[in-house]
Enzyme design. Structure first.
Site, PDB file in Angstrom:
ATOM      1  N   HIS B 213     -27.970 -13.944   6.190  1.00 41.67           N
ATOM      2  CA  HIS B 213     -28.385 -14.217   4.820  1.00 41.67           C
ATOM      3  C   HIS B 213     -27.492 -15.247   4.134  1.00 41.67           C
ATOM      4  O   HIS B 213     -27.823 -15.735   3.063  1.00 41.67           O
ATOM      5  CB  HIS B 213     -28.481 -12.910   4.032  1.00 41.67           C
ATOM      6  CG  HIS B 213     -29.671 -12.092   4.431  1.00 41.67           C
ATOM      7  ND1 HIS B 213     -30.327 -11.246   3.593  1.00 41.67           N
ATOM      8  CD2 HIS B 213     -30.340 -12.034   5.608  1.00 41.67           C
ATOM      9  CE1 HIS B 213     -31.345 -10.688   4.228  1.00 41.67           C
ATOM     10  NE2 HIS B 213     -31.359 -11.147   5.464  1.00 41.67           N
ATOM     11  N   SER B 217     -32.288 -18.127   7.684  1.00 43.02           N
ATOM     12  CA  SER B 217     -32.946 -18.184   8.987  1.00 43.02           C
ATOM     13  C   SER B 217     -33.194 -19.618   9.433  1.00 43.02           C
ATOM     14  O   SER B 217     -33.501 -20.485   8.615  1.00 43.02           O
ATOM     15  CB  SER B 217     -34.284 -17.451   8.922  1.00 43.02           C
ATOM     16  OG  SER B 217     -34.090 -16.088   8.694  1.00 43.02           O
ATOM     17  N   LYS B 241     -45.524  -8.736   7.867  1.00 39.79           N
ATOM     18  CA  LYS B 241     -45.553  -9.274   9.227  1.00 39.79           C
ATOM     19  C   LYS B 241     -44.674  -8.418  10.146  1.00 39.79           C
ATOM     20  O   LYS B 241     -45.047  -8.134  11.285  1.00 39.79           O
ATOM     21  CB  LYS B 241     -45.059 -10.717   9.219  1.00 39.79           C
ATOM     22  CG  LYS B 241     -45.440 -11.477  10.477  1.00 39.79           C
ATOM     23  CD  LYS B 241     -45.126 -12.949  10.348  1.00 39.79           C
ATOM     24  CE  LYS B 241     -45.345 -13.664  11.674  1.00 39.79           C
ATOM     25  NZ  LYS B 241     -45.040 -15.087  11.612  1.00 39.79           N
ATOM     26  N   ASP B 242     -43.510  -7.976   9.633  1.00 36.57           N
ATOM     27  CA  ASP B 242     -42.652  -7.097  10.425  1.00 36.57           C
ATOM     28  C   ASP B 242     -43.325  -5.751  10.682  1.00 36.57           C
ATOM     29  O   ASP B 242     -43.224  -5.193  11.776  1.00 36.57           O
ATOM     30  CB  ASP B 242     -41.308  -6.878   9.714  1.00 36.57           C
ATOM     31  CG  ASP B 242     -40.338  -8.038   9.968  1.00 36.57           C
ATOM     32  OD1 ASP B 242     -40.591  -8.821  10.899  1.00 36.57           O
ATOM     33  OD2 ASP B 242     -39.338  -8.154   9.236  1.00 36.57           O
ATOM     34  N   GLU B 285     -29.428   0.002  35.929  1.00 39.73           N
ATOM     35  CA  GLU B 285     -30.660  -0.119  35.162  1.00 39.73           C
ATOM     36  C   GLU B 285     -31.100  -1.585  35.152  1.00 39.73           C
ATOM     37  O   GLU B 285     -30.288  -2.491  35.324  1.00 39.73           O
ATOM     38  CB  GLU B 285     -30.403   0.353  33.726  1.00 39.73           C
ATOM     39  CG  GLU B 285     -30.009   1.812  33.653  1.00 39.73           C
ATOM     40  CD  GLU B 285     -31.191   2.702  33.389  1.00 39.73           C
ATOM     41  OE1 GLU B 285     -31.903   3.019  34.357  1.00 39.73           O
ATOM     42  OE2 GLU B 285     -31.393   3.081  32.227  1.00 39.73           O
TER      43      GLU B 285
END
Ligand code: HEM
Lengths: 252, 415
Positions: B213, B217, B241-242, B285
């Protein structure tokens, strides 16, 4: 030219990696199970037959320590039947008020009583081999119930020239093909309480299904809850998407 | 933080004393976000969701788990069989780790592709890498807890690596184990650390978001925001959208949880740990496999360990290895090819890591390990000589006109 760089590179990689894939061990044949697929669920009659096979045959050598007698209620056994099944076995309890350990019949809360007091005793009775605990067998082997079925049906004559060691049996599904378990089943090895014809294949199938239940008793609940959850998410996500389109309409 | 005005008196009262509502308003509502982010930008918040799911399911699992070598395996089975919905908690946690890594890997490759690691986001990138390293540690120790055969032997193999360190190696391994082999003390401390580290990750994610922030972005064009016409407020645009992204992720993730819960699991780990029986094939894994392949490709133990850790550490230097001022691979034709090749190399290394180290696999492992490290000098060279395509004037220009320079509509941005 550069356009073809990545495809060419990818092809070279795949070509280089294929010979290694081909050298895998033989596949175990796939069987049809009532519990496979999204809508799959256990066939309780089959599980009861499988339990009968386990109780009459497998449990002479194999333990199933993670399953309690009370869990058999899921196969449709009544409380009294479960009490009777448990009471066939003795367990050590105590100490009592006199400070002594004592024997008592098993109760529904007890876990399935193993055939031998410890691993050493199990080995002595089985030519030095340890019959593994069957509680998680279908989850602990590649192929799961298909593999167990293949083992139970895999006792065939060894190919010419194959030397089977003393106390070992030829089994086409077992890695290395020599297993210390004598062929445990044959046609009519059990007489099914529900009248089903007890062919060797039927017995193997029922026993494998039962072992799958022992390893994944939650499967029925898991599948039905899963369908509801996914149905809910589908509607919710569709609404989010519609809302997203609406909110973004003036940005695009 | 400048105080906001709220209509609700209680909120205002609290906010005057502790400005949490102003902070929320500032960073989750008004936060100006580039208007052209595509769906690859969803994976940061998706990783955050997975972290929350992991912590929640983990805390409840810990209430019924017993970190003792004689009891651990059975206590997990007790969770599966006797704890109400214990199977759901465990399958969500177990598969959640895999989906957490899926999200983070996509998130990292997104950053690579769009040049999000470059100035001014170097510290943001570092925090991401530290999060990633901490996640790996957490996942490794978590895998030890069910105390199956691979838990035990995987832990043995990996902790043994530290013995390659000259002089102090053996002491370090003994210290890690709390004894002379992997045993009860090891399990105990791994449980303690596995409980602790996710909260460390949580704090790191907080810093990660503060850094985000501050620098704001990046975006698919990789150009700077020029003014308010280039941004839209986070809420409602990116919240919805998230949310849509969360819906899709949950469907895939819970689909696996409910219908293929053991998809990512090696069957061998359902056999209780036994220090007398080595399993024929010890694999970690899936999310560790590329690094495992690199480790095994170096014939020397210490060299292998250095290469394995170096494969991650080198990413810290990426902002300086890449000299290009252009961020997005969209405008860097050669870098774009390089990126996809690197991606492919990682996938192939993962496959090699899953195979027994015999025959062609050894050679392939070496070739691809070299290819992995070759990416970095090649990137440096590319960034010096590559001629980037012309950059658009601003974010708003191509977005508003609906067409960007020389590029047809991008499928990712249509929805
Ligand atoms: C626990 C794991 C992580 C969480 C929860 C997390 C969370 C987030 C969130 C919410 C964002 C903003 C949304 C977005 O841009 O996608 C973000 C951005 C970013 N993250 Fe992460 N992250 C994690 C791990 C990582 C890792 C491992 C890296 C890289 C090594 C990384 C690098 C970045 C970068 C460079 C940005 C800015 C991206 C841009 O604006 O282009 N993150 N992160």
């Amino acid at each position: 030219m550069r356009k073809y760089l990545i495809p060419a590179f990818a092809a070279a990689v795949i070509a280089a990696a294929t010979p290694a894939v081909a050298a895998e061990k033989a596949e175990v044949a796939h069987q049809n199970w009532s519990f496979q697929g999204v809508f799959g669920h256990y066939d309780k009659a089959q599980l009861r037959r499988g339990f009968q096979v386990f109780r009459e045959i497998c449990s002479n050598c194999h333990s199933m320590k993670l399953v309690a007698y009370r869990n058999l209620a899921a196969l449709g056994f009544t409380e009294d039947q479960i009490k009777a099944i448990a009471a066939e076995k003795q367990v050590t309890d105590g100490p009592n008020d006199q400070g002594d350990m004592f024997q008592r019949p098993a109760r529904p809360a007890d876990h399935i009583v193993p055939p031998f007091p410890n691993d050493q005793a199990a080995r002595v009775a089985n030519n030095g081999a340890l019959p593994p605990d069957l509680s998680l067998m279908t989850k602990a082997r590649e192929g799961g119930p298909d593999y167990v079925y293949a083992i139970l049906n895999g006792f065939v004559d060894p190919p010419a020239g194959f030397k089977v060691n003393d106390g070992m049996y030829y089994n086409e599904a077992f890695p290395g093909h020599q297993i210390a378990m004598p062929p445990p089943i044959s046609d009519d090895a059990v007489t099914y309480a529900d009248g089903t014809k007890a062919t060797k294949e039927q017995i193997a199938k029922d026993a494998s299904a039962f072992l799958n239940w022992a390893a994944e008793p939650e499967l029925d609940t898991r599948h039905s809850l899963g369908l509801k959850v996914l149905g809910f998410l589908l509607v919710l996500t569709a609404m989010f998407y519609a809302l997203k389109r609406k909110i973004w309409a003036n940005v695009h | 933080m400048s105080g906001n005005h709220f209509d609700n008196k209680v909120i205002q009262w609290l906010d005057d004393r502790l400005p949490i509502f102003s902070m929320l308003q500032h960073s989750a509502v008004e936060y100006p976000t580039p208007r052209n982010l595509n769906y690859w930008w969803n994976f940061g918040s998706l990783a955050g969701l997975m972290l929350v799911i992991m912590i929640l399911t983990g805390v409840f699992l810990a209430m019924a788990y017993t970190p003792n070598e004689a009891l651990a395996f059975n206590s997990v089975e007790r969770i599966m069989r006797d704890v109400n919905y214990g199977w759901l908690l465990r399958y969500m946690h177990m598969n959640g780790a895999s989906f957490f890594f899926v999200c983070v890997y996509i998130h990292i490759f997104r950053g690579l592709y769009y040049g999000s690691y470059k100035a001014p986001r170097e510290v943001l990138w570092w925090l991401g890498l530290i999060i990633y390293l901490t996640m790996m540690g957490t996942a490794f120790m978590g895998y030890c807890l069910p105390w199956g055969q691979l838990s035990f032997w995987g832990t043995t193999v990996i902790t043994n690596l530290f013995s390659a360190i000259p002089v102090v190696g053996d002491y370090i391994t003994t210290w890690l184990w709390g004894g002379f082999s992997v045993a009860n003390p090891t399990l105990n401390r791994f449980f303690a650390l596995h409980f602790l580290l996710p909260f460390v990750i949580f704090a790191l994610v907080f810093l990660h978001v503060v850094a985000l922030h501050t620098t704001k972005s990046n975006n698919p064009l990789g150009i700077d925001v020029k003014g308010p016409q280039d941004t839209i407020p986070f809420h409602p645009y990116y919240t919805i959208k998230d949310l849509f992204g969360i819906g899709v992720l949950l469907m895939v993730y819970l689909g696996v949880v409910f219908f293929l819960p053991n998809f990512f699991v090696e069957p061998t780990n359902y056999i209780p740990a036994n220090s007398m029986v080595t399993p024929p094939h010890i694999v970690p894994e899936w999310y560790f496999l590329p690094f495992y392949a690199i480790l095994r490709s170096v014939p020397d133990k210490l060299g292998g360990v250095i290469a394995m850790f170096g494969a991650i550490v080198i990413f810290f230097f990426l902002p300086w290895i890449d000299r290009s001022k252009v961020r997005s691979a969209k405008f860097r034709p050669i870098y774009k090819q390089l990126f996809w090749m690197f991606f492919l190399v990682c996938v192939v290394l993962g496959y090699i890591g899953s195979q027994p180290p015999e025959g062609t696999m050894v050679t392939l492992g070496r070739v691809f390990s070299v290819a992995y490290f070759a990416f970095f000098p090649l990137l440096w060279l590319t960034s010096k000589f590559e001629k980037p395509k012309p950059l658009p004037q601003s974010i708003a220009a191509p977005v508003l006109k609906g067409a960007s320079v020389g590029h047809a509509a991008q499928p990712m941005e249509k929805a």
